[in-house]
Design a protein around this motif. Structure first.
Motif: not given
Length: 99
Positions: A10, A12-14, A87, A83
């Motif tokens: 999460g 990394w996606v943020l 995230g 994204l």
């Protein structure tokens, strides 16, 4: 352990959402108007084969209506927003238990 993985992915996606937001911001400043990059354009640029497979899978296993009314609007949404939502959902799933 699984909560940690959800939080890790999460974050990394943020981070990716933040990078996409900064890139859209730079493009917006350069163009003197708001510019956003849709998810579908980014997906098509990075891996057109998987996008075509995803479309055929959705249309075959679900229906054309699902593709038209659900997938197409999501693919047209700004990359940073998609994204960011993914995230945040992952971070919420991975949050520690309340004691």
């Amino acid at each position: 352990m699984i909560r940690f993985l959800f939080r890790f992915v999460g974050l990394w996606v943020l981070a990716g959402a933040f990078v996409a937001l900064v890139l859209d911001g730079v493009r917006s400043i350069a163009a003197s108007e708001i510019v956003t990059t849709p998810l579908g354009v980014t997906w098509l640029a990075t891996s057109p084969d998987t996008l075509a497979r995803f479309q055929s899978t959705v249309e075959t296993n679900l229906s054309n209506a699902v593709w038209e009314h659900l997938a197409v609007p999501v693919l047209g949404a700004p990359l940073f927003a998609v994204l960011g939502v993914v995230g945040i959902v992952l971070l919420l799933i991975g949050r520690p238990k309340a004691q």
